[in-house]
Design an enzyme around this catalytic site. Sequence first.
Site, PDB file in Angstrom:
ATOM      1  CD  GLU A  80      -3.131  -0.747   2.141  1.00 40.35           C
ATOM      2  OE1 GLU A  80      -4.226  -0.345   1.722  1.00 40.35           O
ATOM      3  OE2 GLU A  80      -2.879  -0.912   3.351  1.00 40.35           O
ATOM      4  CG  HIS A 170      -8.217  -0.228   4.827  1.00 35.98           C
ATOM      5  ND1 HIS A 170      -7.713  -0.133   3.561  1.00 35.98           N
ATOM      6  CD2 HIS A 170      -7.136  -0.451   5.612  1.00 35.98           C
ATOM      7  CE1 HIS A 170      -6.409  -0.313   3.569  1.00 35.98           C
ATOM      8  NE2 HIS A 170      -6.035  -0.508   4.813  1.00 35.98           N
TER       9      HIS A 170
HETATM   10 MN    MN Z   1      -3.937  -0.734   5.200  1.00 36.89          MN
END
Ligand code: MN
Length: 241
Positions: A80, A170
């Site tokens: 990410e 998230h």
């Molecule tokens: Mn994450």
Amino acid sequence: MNAAGQDEKNRADLVAANHILAHQGILDAFGHVSVRSAVNPGHYFMSRASAPSMVGPGDIMEFDLDGNPLDLQGRKIYNERFIHGEIFKARPDVNAIVHSHSPSVIPFSVTETALQPVCHMACFLQKAVPVFEIRDVEGENNSLLIVKGTTAAALARKLGDSAVVLMRGHGNAVVAGNLRLAVFRAIYTELNAKIQSESLRLGRVNYLTIQEARNFQEALEGSEANLQRPWDLWVSEVTPR
Ligand code: MN
């Protein structure tokens, strides 16, 4: 301090920031923190993929804003990482970013209740914190993770000029002009969320006004000493004696 000296400090602070954020329960095995290079503002520093509490000086790597490592050496890197590069591109004023799954914040990403400042230390929130909905970009067939530059760019647009953006179901991303302030904001974003949830259970909440938040933020961030004190405390808590 020249730019090279600043980057030496950035790298050392980045190791400490990883340990502090883990110790404070903001990062666990996951999440990451970055700082923009002073020598090359088109680059940033971040650890190789690792649990933050285990990060050492040798784990710090340099990336360009598209998420390419300058010297991979076969190491695993965070999937990410695009979150960091795209926010650095969109926000020249931002020099440090924390992406976390800090638990008390998540309820505000999955309900209609906006995260708002309920205590003075979270003055940087100022207004209802924006929530990024990944379905708006990737549709139903998404993994919740931000593993593409285009999705990260949409997250950066949702952040706008705010200090924090929530990621539905998230986590969140917290930004600041320097690393110590980003750590401070990540810790107080989590604390504000916890206090706001408790307050909502008790009844109608009397939030800080934007004016109050701005005034306190000026007083708090206007003095280096105000940010040095918590940083010194947090560093001492993760330094073996
Ligand atoms: Mn994450």
